[in-house]
Design a protein around this motif. Structure first.
Motif, PDB file in Angstrom:
ATOM      1  N   GLN A 106      -6.986 148.811  -0.092  1.00 38.96           N
ATOM      2  CA  GLN A 106      -7.846 149.491  -1.390  1.00 38.96           C
ATOM      3  C   GLN A 106      -8.444 148.408  -2.140  1.00 38.96           C
ATOM      4  OE1 GLN A 106      -5.202 152.163  -3.332  1.00 38.96           O
ATOM      5  NE2 GLN A 106      -5.123 153.750  -1.701  1.00 38.96           N
ATOM      6  N   ASN A 107      -8.144 147.047  -2.169  1.00 40.04           N
ATOM      7  CA  ASN A 107      -8.748 146.199  -3.005  1.00 40.04           C
ATOM      8  C   ASN A 107      -9.480 145.453  -2.219  1.00 40.04           C
ATOM      9  OD1 ASN A 107      -6.411 144.825  -2.024  1.00 40.04           O
ATOM     10  ND2 ASN A 107      -5.821 143.780  -3.875  1.00 40.04           N
ATOM     11  N   GLY A 108      -9.752 145.812  -0.944  1.00 42.11           N
ATOM     12  CA  GLY A 108     -10.619 144.912  -0.242  1.00 42.11           C
ATOM     13  C   GLY A 108     -10.154 143.584   0.541  1.00 42.11           C
ATOM     14  N   GLN A 109      -8.856 143.647   0.563  1.00 41.33           N
ATOM     15  CA  GLN A 109      -8.048 142.619   1.196  1.00 41.33           C
ATOM     16  C   GLN A 109      -7.817 142.778   2.868  1.00 41.33           C
ATOM     17  OE1 GLN A 109      -7.674 139.572  -0.417  1.00 41.33           O
ATOM     18  NE2 GLN A 109      -8.909 140.594  -1.942  1.00 41.33           N
ATOM     19  N   THR A 110      -7.833 141.731   3.523  1.00 36.25           N
ATOM     20  CA  THR A 110      -7.442 141.839   5.073  1.00 36.25           C
ATOM     21  C   THR A 110      -6.032 141.588   4.858  1.00 36.25           C
ATOM     22  OG1 THR A 110      -9.556 141.451   5.813  1.00 36.25           O
ATOM     23  CG2 THR A 110      -7.855 140.803   7.329  1.00 36.25           C
ATOM     24  N   GLU A 111      -5.233 142.372   5.753  1.00 29.48           N
ATOM     25  CA  GLU A 111      -3.986 142.103   6.038  1.00 29.48           C
ATOM     26  C   GLU A 111      -3.727 142.501   7.600  1.00 29.48           C
ATOM     27  OE1 GLU A 111      -1.432 144.538   3.784  1.00 29.48           O
ATOM     28  OE2 GLU A 111      -2.172 143.504   1.825  1.00 29.48           O
ATOM     29  N   ILE A 112      -2.841 141.480   8.225  1.00 30.26           N
ATOM     30  CA  ILE A 112      -2.186 141.713   9.532  1.00 30.26           C
ATOM     31  C   ILE A 112      -0.675 141.760   9.475  1.00 30.26           C
ATOM     32  CG2 ILE A 112      -2.339 140.933  11.826  1.00 30.26           C
ATOM     33  CD1 ILE A 112      -4.915 139.507  11.574  1.00 30.26           C
ATOM     34  N   TRP A 113      -0.157 142.880  10.095  1.00 26.56           N
ATOM     35  CA  TRP A 113       1.364 143.126  10.208  1.00 26.56           C
ATOM     36  C   TRP A 113       1.733 143.031  11.511  1.00 26.56           C
ATOM     37  CZ3 TRP A 113       4.374 144.906   5.743  1.00 26.56           C
ATOM     38  CH2 TRP A 113       3.777 144.510   4.610  1.00 26.56           C
ATOM     39  N   VAL A 114       2.925 142.796  11.718  1.00 19.88           N
ATOM     40  CA  VAL A 114       3.737 143.077  13.081  1.00 19.88           C
ATOM     41  C   VAL A 114       4.933 143.693  12.813  1.00 19.88           C
ATOM     42  CG1 VAL A 114       2.476 141.187  14.357  1.00 19.88           C
ATOM     43  CG2 VAL A 114       4.738 140.909  12.895  1.00 19.88           C
ATOM     44  N   ARG A 115       5.346 144.568  13.762  1.00 20.97           N
ATOM     45  CA  ARG A 115       6.506 145.302  13.556  1.00 20.97           C
ATOM     46  C   ARG A 115       7.255 145.040  14.813  1.00 20.97           C
ATOM     47  NH1 ARG A 115       7.492 151.379  15.511  1.00 20.97           N
ATOM     48  NH2 ARG A 115       9.824 151.271  15.226  1.00 20.97           N
ATOM     49  N   THR A 116       8.700 144.860  14.576  1.00 15.50           N
ATOM     50  CA  THR A 116       9.887 144.945  15.319  1.00 15.50           C
ATOM     51  C   THR A 116      10.552 146.287  15.375  1.00 15.50           C
ATOM     52  OG1 THR A 116      11.283 143.719  14.282  1.00 15.50           O
ATOM     53  CG2 THR A 116       9.677 142.427  15.391  1.00 15.50           C
ATOM     54  N   CYS A 117      11.701 146.289  15.941  1.00 16.70           N
ATOM     55  CA  CYS A 117      12.374 147.142  16.012  1.00 16.70           C
ATOM     56  C   CYS A 117      13.207 147.472  14.343  1.00 16.70           C
ATOM     57  CB  CYS A 117      13.641 147.244  16.834  1.00 16.70           C
ATOM     58  SG  CYS A 117      13.087 147.819  18.488  1.00 16.70           S
ATOM     59  N   PHE A 118      13.172 146.310  13.830  1.00 11.75           N
ATOM     60  CA  PHE A 118      14.041 145.854  12.780  1.00 11.75           C
ATOM     61  C   PHE A 118      13.227 145.857  11.354  1.00 11.75           C
ATOM     62  CE2 PHE A 118      16.280 143.833  16.211  1.00 11.75           C
ATOM     63  CZ  PHE A 118      17.111 144.680  16.438  1.00 11.75           C
ATOM     64  N   ALA A 119      11.958 145.606  11.371  1.00  9.85           N
ATOM     65  CA  ALA A 119      11.274 145.298  10.070  1.00  9.85           C
ATOM     66  C   ALA A 119       9.823 145.432  10.327  1.00  9.85           C
ATOM     67  CB  ALA A 119      11.584 143.931   9.531  1.00  9.85           C
ATOM     68  N   TRP A 120       8.920 145.416   9.366  1.00  4.62           N
ATOM     69  CA  TRP A 120       7.655 145.323   9.253  1.00  4.62           C
ATOM     70  C   TRP A 120       7.494 143.661   8.677  1.00  4.62           C
ATOM     71  CZ3 TRP A 120       3.408 147.945  10.918  1.00  4.62           C
ATOM     72  CH2 TRP A 120       3.698 149.125  11.514  1.00  4.62           C
ATOM     73  N   TYR A 121       6.334 142.817   9.119  1.00  6.14           N
ATOM     74  CA  TYR A 121       6.138 141.632   8.860  1.00  6.14           C
ATOM     75  C   TYR A 121       4.536 141.331   8.671  1.00  6.14           C
ATOM     76  CZ  TYR A 121      10.978 140.619  10.325  1.00  6.14           C
ATOM     77  OH  TYR A 121      12.179 140.432  10.504  1.00  6.14           O
TER      78      TYR A 121
END
Length: 294
Positions: free
Chosen positions: A141-156
């Motif tokens: 919402q504040n215009g930032q780019t984020e890249i996330w990955v997901r495993t069975c145990f967590a979001w990173y």
């Protein structure tokens, strides 16, 4: 070709992984994707375990015959993580045929010429992820780019890449960042010229962008297809398809190819949504290549 070689111990991610300063999740709390722990990975490297830890781009995830994972310094997500401060360099690269200038010593390494403070945190907790289910790009919402990955145990949430991985990570991050900035400018100043937009990109305050080679007009031409795809998917997910007609967006779509944006089909319903954050892109690869520990 570069290969990843850890210079110190790495803990494999598992269900009972204890991350320093992370509040435990109760047995009944992690029943959905949204309830998984949220963490950050800094000083990270993406590599293929099936190819002697060859460093690869994140968007190669899911290609048959690969076993792609990520190693990085893990911390629980907190407000300060938005600053993206670089941390320890507890890893190294092998170069097949030439010396890449890595420095090895007391369990940490960094590129020559980098600020030693970026390699000084010897207390970082370094882990190697289990099977990665998908990665997602977000325009916040504040215009930032984020890249996330997901495993069975967590979001990173991925913070800063290792200096030796910077060049490989550059293509993915630049294309996503340019797309997101085009959307932001199309909202606030749709008549912005391409020359002005390019100048804005070069003056970006983004911490990650400042670590990459400067964004140029050639980058917009080079990554044009990926940029257009990201714009279209992101606008679909936020119900702002009308911005495809903004002069700036149309100018990007015509750069180097003379083609205009084509509206894409709606993204799959299997795309993972995380709370109030908007999914700009979800690359799902199905079941893990290797079974995760129970």
């Amino acid at each position: 070709m570069k290969h990843y070689r850890p210079a110190g111990p790495e803990e494999m991610e598992h269900e009972d992984l204890e991350v320093l300063n992370e509040s435990p999740v109760g047995d009944c709390e992690a029943e959905t994707n949204e309830d998984l722990p949220c963490r950050t990975l800094d000083n990270f490297v993406v590599f293929d375990q099936e190819c002697k830890n060859l460093v690869v781009e994140l968007d190669e995830l899911g290609i048959e015959g690969t076993d792609i994972t990520i190693s990085g310094n893990v911390e629980p997500l907190k407000a300060a993580d938005m600053d993206g401060v670089a941390s320890s360099g507890q890893d190294a690269f092998d170069e097949d045929d030439e010396d890449d200038g890595d420095i090895e010593g007391d369990g940490s390494s960094c590129k020559r010429g980098t600020d030693s403070s970026a390699c000084a945190n010897e207390f970082a907790q370094r882990i190697r992820l289990s099977a990665i289910l998908n990665y997602e790009t977000y325009l916040t919402q504040n215009g930032q780019t984020e890249i996330w990955v997901r495993t069975c145990f967590a979001w990173y949430k991925l913070l800063n890449p290792h200096p030796g991985y910077m060049a490989v990570y550059s293509q993915l991050y630049k294309s996503v960042y340019i797309a997101h900035q085009a959307i932001e400018h199309a909202k606030t100043n749709p008549a912005l010229s391409m020359a002005q937009f390019s100048r804005e990109l070069r003056e970006s305050p983004s911490d990650i962008v400042s670590r990459l080679t400067p964004i140029t007009d050639n980058d917009i031409r080079k990554y044009r297809e990926s940029i257009i795809e990201e714009i279209q998917i992101c606008l679909e997910s936020t119900d702002h398809l009308e911005l495809l007609g903004a002069p700036l967006i149309q100018a990007i779509c015509r750069t180097g190819g003379g083609q205009k944006a084509v509206k894409r089909a709606k993204t799959s319903s299997s795309s993972i949504q995380r709370g109030a954050r908007t999914t700009g892109k979800s690359i799902a690869v199905g079941e893990p290549k290797h079974e995760n520990p129970a």
